[in-house]
Design a protein around this motif. Structure first.
Motif, PDB file in Angstrom:
ATOM      1  N   GLU A 145      45.814  31.502  30.525  1.00  0.00           N
ATOM      2  CA  GLU A 145      45.386  30.936  29.238  1.00  0.00           C
ATOM      3  C   GLU A 145      46.278  31.529  28.164  1.00  0.00           C
ATOM      4  O   GLU A 145      47.032  32.472  28.422  1.00  0.00           O
ATOM      5  CB  GLU A 145      43.925  31.339  28.967  1.00  0.00           C
TER       6      GLU A 145
ATOM      7  N   HIS B 173      45.135  38.925  32.673  1.00  0.00           N
ATOM      8  CA  HIS B 173      45.649  37.717  32.005  1.00  0.00           C
ATOM      9  C   HIS B 173      47.145  37.897  31.705  1.00  0.00           C
ATOM     10  O   HIS B 173      47.553  39.009  31.332  1.00  0.00           O
ATOM     11  CB  HIS B 173      44.982  37.508  30.645  1.00  0.00           C
TER      12      HIS B 173
ATOM     13  N   HIS C 274      39.967  27.341  35.684  1.00  0.00           N
ATOM     14  CA  HIS C 274      39.339  28.180  34.643  1.00  0.00           C
ATOM     15  C   HIS C 274      38.640  27.287  33.612  1.00  0.00           C
ATOM     16  O   HIS C 274      38.438  27.703  32.476  1.00  0.00           O
ATOM     17  CB  HIS C 274      40.423  29.050  33.994  1.00  0.00           C
TER      18      HIS C 274
ATOM     19  N   HIS D 260      38.069  26.269  27.665  1.00  0.00           N
ATOM     20  CA  HIS D 260      37.718  27.679  27.450  1.00  0.00           C
ATOM     21  C   HIS D 260      36.463  27.844  26.607  1.00  0.00           C
ATOM     22  O   HIS D 260      36.238  28.899  25.987  1.00  0.00           O
ATOM     23  CB  HIS D 260      38.880  28.502  26.858  1.00  0.00           C
TER      24      HIS D 260
ATOM     25  N   ASP E 116      43.983  34.971  35.136  1.00  0.00           N
ATOM     26  CA  ASP E 116      43.410  33.890  34.324  1.00  0.00           C
ATOM     27  C   ASP E 116      44.486  33.377  33.377  1.00  0.00           C
ATOM     28  O   ASP E 116      44.861  34.067  32.423  1.00  0.00           O
ATOM     29  CB  ASP E 116      42.199  34.394  33.524  1.00  0.00           C
TER      30      ASP E 116
HETATM   31 ZN   LIG Z   1      39.670  33.117  30.056  1.00  0.00          ZN
END
Ligand SMILES: [Zn+2]
Length: 281
Positions: A16, A231, A86, A90, A14
């Motif tokens: 981010e 992540h 994604h 967010h 993911d």
């Molecule tokens: Zn996330």
């Protein structure tokens, strides 16, 4: 004796910033303005790690990150990984109206497809925030051109998870001839309880061998692939540490210094590919 080909598991990342993480946001009371961007460097570390082995992964990229770092998205796609979505901001799906959700995923999908030059068919909700009250989201995803979702973690957890949800890929929504497949995060079932072997804070907290054994157990005994996620910010122990309550601090930062080595050993010992390849869609 006939030997069956080894089961290939699915790997996902993911993409981010560290400050997009729910625990970080809550711990800092949302005071994330002015914090430095570190997503490019931390994602480069992930790409280097993957390039040292044979694993391919699906990268669920946040639309806002893609807009700010288009070269990073091109690099991920160029290394034969899958680009997936994604969302854009967010924001949790559970905090959006269907109309807001549609606008969010449409914006992110368009940005990602423009940059990567290929169709984006996978979606993962921030913090696995599609619960039983958000099933409307599946219809939105299907009509926006997604073919699979990966937003459930069938475990007991304080902010997400549905212990009774199916544990393996299954059709979760159908509109006419269009089907949306759900690929849940990996679990192994022991004495009627689903244990997390799919990554996140559990992987940082527990020895790598537990996850590896769990994945092998599912492959050998249930003959199914599992799905693992992490992540880029989990590989970045030098990220800023603004003031936050100790329980948020522990939960966000625990195990980061060891994460890269653990992932290296996991990717060496277990076979991984993109979600699209594992689902054959
Ligand atoms: Zn996330």
């Amino acid at each position: 004796m006939e030997t069956k080909p080894a089961i290939v598991n699915a790997l996902s990342v993911d993409v981010e910033e560290y400050f997009h993480a729910k625990v970080f946001k809550e711990g800092t009371g949302g005071a994330i303005g002015g914090l430095e961007s570190r997503v490019e460097a931390s994602t480069e570390r992930v790409l280097t790690l993957l390039a040292s082995g044979t694993a391919r992964a699906t990268f669920f990229v946040l639309g806002q990150v893609a807009a700010a770092h288009p070269a990073l998205v091109r690099k991920i796609a160029g290394e034969k990984h899958e680009i997936a979505c994604h969302g854009d901001s967010h924001e949790l799906v559970s905090r959006q109206t269907p109309k807001e959700f549609r606008a969010d995923v449409r914006r992110a999908k368009t940005i990602l497809e423009d940059i990567a030059g290929e169709p984006v068919v996978g979606y993962r909700a921030p913090n696995f925030s599609i619960g039983r009250a958000q099933v409307w989201a599946y219809d939105v995803l299907l009509t926006e051109g997604f073919r699979y979702d990966s937003s459930t973690y069938p475990i007991l957890h304080d902010s997400y998870g549905d212990h009774d949800a199916p544990r393996f890929p299954h059709e979760i929504w159908r509109t006419g001839s269009q089907r949306l497949i759900e690929f849940p995060i990996g679990t192994t079932r022991v004495l009627g309880v689903n244990l997390p072997i799919g990554g996140g804070g559990y992987f940082r907290l527990l020895p790598m061998a537990l996850t590896r054994a769990g994945i092998r157990r599912v492959n050998a005994q249930e003959h199914r692939p599992t799905l693992f996620y992490f992540h880029p910010w989990e590989l970045d122990p030098r990220q800023p540490r603004p003031a936050m309550p100790w329980r948020h601090r522990i939960r966000h930062y625990i195990g980061m210094a060891r994460e890269e080595g653990k992932l290296f050993r996991l990717f060496r010992d277990v076979k991984f590919d993109t979600i699209r390849h594992v689902l054959a869609i």
